[in-house]
Design an enzyme around this catalytic site. Structure first.
Site, PDB file in Angstrom:
ATOM      1  N   GLU A 134      38.195  54.956  38.556  1.00  0.00           N
ATOM      2  CA  GLU A 134      39.383  55.403  39.290  1.00  0.00           C
ATOM      3  C   GLU A 134      40.237  56.398  38.525  1.00  0.00           C
ATOM      4  O   GLU A 134      40.784  57.331  39.096  1.00  0.00           O
ATOM      5  CB  GLU A 134      40.300  54.214  39.664  1.00  0.00           C
ATOM      6  N   HIS A 159      38.012  37.427  36.783  1.00  0.00           N
ATOM      7  CA  HIS A 159      37.363  36.202  36.319  1.00  0.00           C
ATOM      8  C   HIS A 159      37.995  35.627  35.058  1.00  0.00           C
ATOM      9  O   HIS A 159      37.544  34.622  34.549  1.00  0.00           O
ATOM     10  CB  HIS A 159      35.883  36.478  36.064  1.00  0.00           C
ATOM     11  N   ARG A 190      45.117  42.616  36.732  1.00  0.00           N
ATOM     12  CA  ARG A 190      45.418  42.081  38.068  1.00  0.00           C
ATOM     13  C   ARG A 190      44.543  40.861  38.287  1.00  0.00           C
ATOM     14  O   ARG A 190      43.392  40.959  38.688  1.00  0.00           O
ATOM     15  CB  ARG A 190      45.182  43.144  39.137  1.00  0.00           C
ATOM     16  N   ASP A 247      38.530  43.948  41.408  1.00  0.00           N
ATOM     17  CA  ASP A 247      39.182  43.205  42.487  1.00  0.00           C
ATOM     18  C   ASP A 247      38.770  43.785  43.837  1.00  0.00           C
ATOM     19  O   ASP A 247      37.951  44.702  43.915  1.00  0.00           O
ATOM     20  CB  ASP A 247      40.708  43.228  42.311  1.00  0.00           C
ATOM     21  N   ASP A 263      37.585  49.070  39.534  1.00  0.00           N
ATOM     22  CA  ASP A 263      38.082  47.751  39.135  1.00  0.00           C
ATOM     23  C   ASP A 263      37.394  46.640  39.922  1.00  0.00           C
ATOM     24  O   ASP A 263      36.891  46.860  41.028  1.00  0.00           O
ATOM     25  CB  ASP A 263      39.591  47.671  39.338  1.00  0.00           C
ATOM     26  N   TYR A 266      41.431  43.032  32.274  1.00  0.00           N
ATOM     27  CA  TYR A 266      41.985  43.509  33.539  1.00  0.00           C
ATOM     28  C   TYR A 266      43.278  42.781  33.871  1.00  0.00           C
ATOM     29  O   TYR A 266      43.358  41.543  33.763  1.00  0.00           O
ATOM     30  CB  TYR A 266      40.967  43.329  34.659  1.00  0.00           C
ATOM     31  N   GLU A 291      40.407  45.591  45.960  1.00  0.00           N
ATOM     32  CA  GLU A 291      40.788  46.985  46.121  1.00  0.00           C
ATOM     33  C   GLU A 291      39.784  47.895  45.424  1.00  0.00           C
ATOM     34  O   GLU A 291      39.383  48.938  45.960  1.00  0.00           O
ATOM     35  CB  GLU A 291      42.196  47.208  45.560  1.00  0.00           C
TER      36      GLU A 291
END
Length: 765
Positions: A9, A327, A284, A83, A81, A282, A85
């Protein structure tokens, strides 16, 4: 030539990954979301199972073209990422570059380190369409709400407003809390404290109950000189304090606010930089677990640095129903590295994350608690003295937060005590606390509303939309009674106590209250806490493959769209809380209170289509009044503003008025705030005094004056200004000795002035 294309991203993430992979891998960035629903259209075919129409986001055409060209004849690896999103972004990238999502390599890692990246490449998977569908359902549902509900607000309340499934609930929480505070009735009671003599050392204690009023307190204290005091019981017991789990997104936001003073947005932006540079996992996530490798690394570091007695490896169980966002908890990528980051903000946040992760693997702190119960011979009540001693610091050695030792003097059971002083002080119960950004995040999480990735944009949006403002609360002064007994002499006095002051709290604006009330009345499910939490559960079920995303949207739209249709019958008069107060005794025109363009406003007369007819006259509400409680008697004097007060010694007229930022005086072209004074009653001498004080302060501010260019004293130090741009005087320079050419040079080289949107507080219609 590289045979592989890795798409991430952000450019920072691409740069970090590029350090780990060889020349056979080309790294490109999508610069975030590359495709979305159209901005100027609904983009959802409601009749065709809510099928969305996506398009390349404005400004991303060049990026899309470059990615498509780079992907030609290469194996594509999607490293967005991990997640939902990120999964959706990977799917959109596939569609943009013409790749088959079922055949394209999808790799995920929760830390950007060489082992993690290479391990992901060794075990690629394909895009998980269940996660994509879950994100699509969220995006489409939010689009339906915003696209259909926002125009209702434009027509009924004010143009430019917006409503959102989660943002509206967040605003309601703040509105409800403010009304709880407004309706709260403080209850007075008396707290009784004593200081006893324990062998020449003071023994502080507190009565085990509060007394209801001053009469009861006076009777109690008057009985004390004839009372005997004896140690009835000494309870000593060990206690422990265990460390908290490693950070999730919400707990990081809360703790960064508490310990570092960071806003939620600042925390997430800083954490993003740390993650992209490979320094933390990560950020989030709602998982509190650590990988076995991380637990082992923490154990090794703790034993080597602090000793084996400080090590206590443990795994925390995640409380979230479905910790789908990652995770693992947030932790440093290298647990043996206590500090990292390129600036002070990154270093502070990294250190906080490191301390929390390491502390979670350390032994509990051991505390010795002592409670001394002191009986009163002629009373059923007792005084209690409490002490606490830190016996073993454990995790507190790293994470801090330990209380100072409160050591009690040695006393024995049955020992007689004499008081030195006993006081009864009036106290008042406190209303619920206003939300800060951090406590709002905590409440949203408790209710199951939103997800880690949504908290920061929610809080930014509700402030940007001027539904909520973050502000400091000024304290108030209250007179309280205090009774003090020394020997057999009882002294009564009144004390001035400050209360209610607070910093950086979220308060609803009148607009926020108005929109919330409108939504509760006509779209109650949209701002219902349980409904919003249920939607999150359904998104989780989509991600697990238990329900189809279209069915969630169908169920929602069946009851939502009829509410939109029904709202067309709501009059704008009702929507803006318009209320007729009566008629003006002189003009005979109606006096109306309503919500206007800039907030609550009083209106005399009504608008008509006749262009020759007199236009309505407007006035602000009196200070402290609201749309709900103002009456005609309070409203009428406001139409006398602006009010002539008199004139200066030079003959300049003085007018008193209320503007968007409070009461003020207008003296020629000059305006000065008179916060705390009443513009309806301020006299000419009072006004002249305030003007003289203002002029004196302004004169004292000036260090140097070259016409337009000046050096002034400011709240943060001396600064140079030309009326349009400001620049601080460098600390190396004496502001009294800066010449005009130097000042021009400093101002020319200064950063451009930043512009902030100030909230509209009082109307000037």
């Amino acid at each position: 030539m590289a045979k592989n294309l890795v798409i991430v991203e952000s450019p920072a993430k691409a740069k970090t990954i590029g350090r780990f992979l060889g020349s056979n891998y080309q790294i490109k960035s999508s610069l975030g979301h590359i495709r979305d629903l159209p901005k100027q259209d609904l983009g959802v075919d409601i009749k065709n199972k809510f099928m969305p129409t996506y398009q390349v986001s404005p400004g991303k055409e060049k990026t899309a073209k470059e990615l498509k060209a780079a992907a030609k004849d290469k194996a594509v690896w999607l490293a967005t990422d991990e997640d939902r999103e990120g999964e959706a972004i990977a799917w959109h990238v596939c569609n943009v570059i013409g790749a088959d999502p079922a055949k394209t390599h999808r790799i995920v890692f929760h830390e950007i380190t060489e082992p993690a990246v290479k391990a992901a490449i060794a075990k690629p998977r394909t895009i998980d369409m269940k996660l994509v569908d879950s994100q699509q359902a969220r995006r489409i549902l939010d689009r339906l709400v915003g696209y259909e509900l926002s125009p209702v607000l434009w027509k009924k309340v004010r143009t430019g407003l917006s409503a959102g499934r989660v943002q509206s609930v967040a605003v309601r929480l703040i509105v409800d809390r403010e009304r709880e505070i407004k309706d709260f009735k403080p209850v007075a009671s008396f707290k009784v404290t004593a200081e006893f003599d324990a062998g020449g050392q003071p023994l502080p204690a507190e009565l085990d109950t509060k007394l209801e009023n001053i009469e009861e307190s006076r009777r109690f204290l008057n009985q004390m000189p004839t009372s005997r005091f004896k140690v009835a019981n000494i309870a000593e017991k060990p206690a422990s304090r265990s460390p908290s789990a490693p950070f999730t997104t919400s707990t990081l936001q809360q703790e960064a606010a508490r310990r570092l003073g960071f806003s939620v947005k600042q925390t997430m932006v800083t954490a993003q930089r740390l993650y992209e540079n490979g320094l933390i996992t990560y950020m989030r996530t709602d998982s509190t677990t650590l990988s076995p490798q991380a637990i082992e690394a923490a154990k090794s570091y703790i034993i080597i640095t602090y000793g084996a007695k400080y090590s206590y490896p443990r795994q925390f169980q995640t409380k979230a129903k479905l910790a789908q966002e990652a995770h693992e908890a947030i932790r440093p990528a290298n647990l043996s590295k206590p500090t990292a980051g390129v600036d002070s903000g990154q270093k502070k946040l990294y250190e906080l994350i490191w301390r929390r992760a390491i502390a979670s693997q350390m032994t509990a702190a051991q505390i010795a608690k002592t409670e001394v119960s002191i009986e009163i011979s002629n009373q059923d009540l007792r005084f209690i003295a409490s002490g606490e001693v830190l016996v073993f610091d454990g995790f507190i050695k790293v994470y801090g937060g330990g209380r100072d030792d409160r050591i009690l003097p040695k006393v024995a059971g049955g020992q007689d005590l004499n008081y030195q002083k006993i006081s009864a002080t009036e106290t008042y119960s406190r209303p619920p606390a206003r939300y800060s950004e951090a406590t709002l995040v905590k409440k949203l999480e408790q209710l199951g509303i939103g997800r880690p990735s949504t908290y920061s944009p929610i809080i930014s949006t509700i402030q940007d939309r001027e539904y909520v403002e973050k502000t400091d609360i000024e304290g108030q002064t209250r007179q309280v009674k205090e009774l003090t007994l020394v020997g057999d002499q009882l002294k009564e006095q009144q004390l001035s106590v400050n209360f209610g002051a607070d910093r950086s709290k979220l308060m609803p604006t009148p607009l926020g209250e108005l929109v919330t009330d409108f939504l509760i009345t006509h779209f109650k499910p949209i701002v219902d806490y349980q409904f919003t939490a249920l939607a999150e559960e359904q998104f989780d079920q989509i991600a697990e493959g238990k329900i189809a995303w279209q069915s969630v949207l169908e169920d929602f739209y069946k009851f939502f769209h009829p509410l939109i249709e029904k709202s067309k019958d709501v009059s704008r008069f009702e929507a803006v809380k318009a209320r007729e107060l009566g008629t003006h005794p002189k003009t005979g025109k109606k006096i109306i209170v309503r919500y206007g363009r800039y907030g609550p406003v009083l209106q005399m007369g009504e608008a008509t289509k006749d262009k020759k007819a007199p236009k309505p006259q407007f006035a602000p509400l009196p200070d402290g009044s609201t749309i709900e409680d103002i009456d005609l008697k309070q409203a009428l004097p406001m139409f006398n503003l602006p009010r002539p007060v008199g004139q200066t010694d030079e003959g300049t007229p003085i007018l008193a008025d209320i503007g968007r930022f409070g009461p003020y005086l207008k003296v020629g072209k000059k305006s000065l705030s008179i916060e705390g004074s009443d513009p309806l009653s301020i006299s000419e001498p009072e006004a002249k005094k305030l003007i003289a004080e203002h002029d004196k302060r302004q004169k004292e501010r000036v260090i140097a004056d070259w016409g337009t260019l000046k050096i002034l004293r400011g709240p943060y130090g001396p600064f140079i200004t030309d009326g349009k741009k400001n620049a601080p005087v460098p600390k190396s320079e004496d502001p009294e000795k800066v010449s005009e050419p130097q000042a021009k040079d400093i101002l020319r080289n200064a950063r451009p002035k930043r512009h902030f949107r100030r909230p509209k507080r009082l109307p000037k219609t």
